[in-house]
Design a protein around this motif. Structure first.
Motif, short mmCIF file in Angstrom:
data_model
loop_
_atom_site.label_atom_id
_atom_site.label_comp_id
_atom_site.label_asym_id
_atom_site.label_seq_id
_atom_site.Cartn_x
_atom_site.Cartn_y
_atom_site.Cartn_z
N LEU A 147 39.62 2.61 -11.17
CA LEU A 147 40.54 3.71 -11.44
C LEU A 147 40.34 4.15 -12.88
O LEU A 147 40.42 3.33 -13.80
CB LEU A 147 41.98 3.25 -11.22
CG LEU A 147 43.11 4.12 -11.77
CD1 LEU A 147 43.18 5.45 -11.05
CD2 LEU A 147 44.44 3.38 -11.68
N LEU A 148 40.07 5.44 -13.10
CA LEU A 148 39.92 5.99 -14.45
C LEU A 148 41.09 6.92 -14.72
O LEU A 148 41.33 7.88 -13.97
CB LEU A 148 38.61 6.75 -14.59
CG LEU A 148 38.39 7.45 -15.95
CD1 LEU A 148 38.31 6.42 -17.08
CD2 LEU A 148 37.14 8.32 -15.93
N CYS A 149 41.84 6.64 -15.81
CA CYS A 149 43.03 7.43 -16.15
C CYS A 149 42.81 8.18 -17.46
O CYS A 149 42.19 7.66 -18.39
CB CYS A 149 44.25 6.52 -16.29
SG CYS A 149 44.63 5.57 -14.80
N TYR A 150 43.35 9.38 -17.56
CA TYR A 150 43.22 10.25 -18.73
C TYR A 150 44.43 11.18 -18.70
O TYR A 150 45.30 11.07 -17.83
CB TYR A 150 41.91 11.04 -18.66
CG TYR A 150 41.67 11.62 -17.28
CD1 TYR A 150 42.16 12.87 -16.93
CD2 TYR A 150 40.99 10.87 -16.31
CE1 TYR A 150 41.99 13.36 -15.66
CE2 TYR A 150 40.82 11.36 -15.03
CZ TYR A 150 41.32 12.62 -14.71
OH TYR A 150 41.16 13.11 -13.44
N HIS A 151 44.51 12.10 -19.65
CA HIS A 151 45.63 13.06 -19.62
C HIS A 151 45.18 14.39 -19.03
O HIS A 151 45.52 14.71 -17.90
CB HIS A 151 46.24 13.27 -21.01
CG HIS A 151 47.46 14.15 -20.97
ND1 HIS A 151 48.62 13.76 -20.35
CD2 HIS A 151 47.68 15.41 -21.44
CE1 HIS A 151 49.51 14.74 -20.43
NE2 HIS A 151 48.97 15.75 -21.09
N GLY A 152 44.41 15.19 -19.77
CA GLY A 152 43.91 16.45 -19.24
C GLY A 152 42.60 16.24 -18.49
O GLY A 152 42.48 16.56 -17.31
N SER A 153 41.61 15.71 -19.20
CA SER A 153 40.34 15.28 -18.63
C SER A 153 39.87 14.09 -19.46
O SER A 153 40.43 13.83 -20.53
CB SER A 153 39.30 16.41 -18.65
OG SER A 153 38.70 16.50 -19.94
N ALA B 103 31.29 14.32 -17.07
CA ALA B 103 29.92 13.93 -17.42
C ALA B 103 29.92 12.53 -18.02
O ALA B 103 30.65 12.24 -18.97
CB ALA B 103 29.33 14.93 -18.40
N GLY B 104 29.12 11.66 -17.44
CA GLY B 104 29.01 10.30 -17.94
C GLY B 104 30.12 9.37 -17.49
O GLY B 104 30.16 8.21 -17.90
N GLN B 105 31.05 9.89 -16.68
CA GLN B 105 32.18 9.08 -16.20
C GLN B 105 32.08 8.93 -14.68
O GLN B 105 31.74 9.89 -13.99
CB GLN B 105 33.51 9.74 -16.55
CG GLN B 105 33.72 9.96 -18.03
CD GLN B 105 34.14 8.69 -18.76
OE1 GLN B 105 34.31 7.63 -18.15
NE2 GLN B 105 34.32 8.79 -20.07
N GLN B 106 32.40 7.76 -14.21
CA GLN B 106 32.39 7.54 -12.77
C GLN B 106 33.48 6.54 -12.41
O GLN B 106 33.68 5.54 -13.09
CB GLN B 106 31.02 7.01 -12.31
CG GLN B 106 30.88 6.94 -10.80
CD GLN B 106 29.45 6.58 -10.39
OE1 GLN B 106 28.61 6.30 -11.23
NE2 GLN B 106 29.19 6.61 -9.10
#
Length: 244
Positions: free
Chosen positions: A118-124, A146-149
């Motif tokens: 699970l990858l969490c962020y705010h806007g992107s 880009a570069g995130q999976q």
């Protein structure tokens, strides 16, 4: 593993307590907060409540200005209601809570087991100011990620619940705990319904389950809290709220 995703609490302790009471019926193993914690009528109380959860918190576009990094209005212009609220909230933040805000991270990654992430962020993942919406073009998503999976990509910022596919990932927005919108901002007025939104991610081996929740709460209790808070432009803030 059950993970509760909270986003855009915006200083609304009434809404946050409604969410936590709802989650208490089936407690999650972990919370993750997706940012924009305290810019609102009860900034100190909400920061303190989120801190008691002991969870990782993502830095939101309305969190960092509370550390004194707000942008001044253009030369020759007067501060607007949002600028006034930002300064009022910043003045309410103690050194102890400023230290807590400095622990907020650009992104938070959680291992779900069975090789799932699970990858969490705010806007992107690259900026808390970028908005991901249901119709955001794939070409823009390619740039944002880009570069995130990850198997699940979770962010807030738009104050609108969302679930969509992106490549082999599920892209989710839990909505807003403290300041939900009833539509995407357009020429028509955006209203704030008296419900609190959140999401739950449940991982059981190779299986993943995503839930979007809405919890109603007492709008009169929120009105009393806002009027008692001393926040600037309180009646303007309240004008957009509607009972559900």
């Amino acid at each position: 593993m059950r993970i509760a995703l909270l986003a855009d609490t915006h200083g609304n302790l009434v809404a946050l307590e409604a969410v936590l009471a709802d989650l208490a019926t089936r407690p999650p193993d972990q919370f993750v907060c997706l940012g924009d914690v305290s810019l609102g009528p009860q900034p100190y109380a909400v920061l303190e409540r989120v801190r008691t959860l002991g969870c990782p918190v993502v830095m939101g576009n309305c969190d960092e200005p509370l550390l004194g990094s707000h942008t001044a209005p253009p030369t020759g212009s007067s501060p607007g209601p949002f600028d006034d609220l930002e300064r009022w909230c910043a003045a309410k933040v103690t050194p102890e809570h400023a230290a807590f805000i400095r622990t907020f991270q650009p992104t938070v990654r959680v291992e779900l087991g069975a090789g799932r992430t699970l990858l969490c962020y705010h806007g992107s993942p690259r900026s808390y100011d970028e908005a991901i919406e249901p119709l955001t073009p794939l070409s823009e998503l390619d740039e944002f990620f880009a570069g995130q999976q990850a198997d699940i990509l979770a962010g807030g910022h738009t104050h609108i619940q969302m679930l969509r596919r992106y490549q082999s990932s599920l892209l989710i927005n839990p909505g807003s705990v403290g300041l939900p919108f009833d539509r995407y901002p357009t020429d028509a007025a955006t209203r704030n319904p008296a419900w609190a939104e959140y999401a739950v991610v449940e991982a059981d081996g190779p299986r993943l389950n995503l839930e979007l929740h809405r919890v109603p709460y007492d709008l009169d209790a929120l009105k009393r809290a806002i009027r008692a808070s001393g926040m600037p432009h309180a009646e303007e803030w309240l004008a957009d709220w509607v009972a559900q």
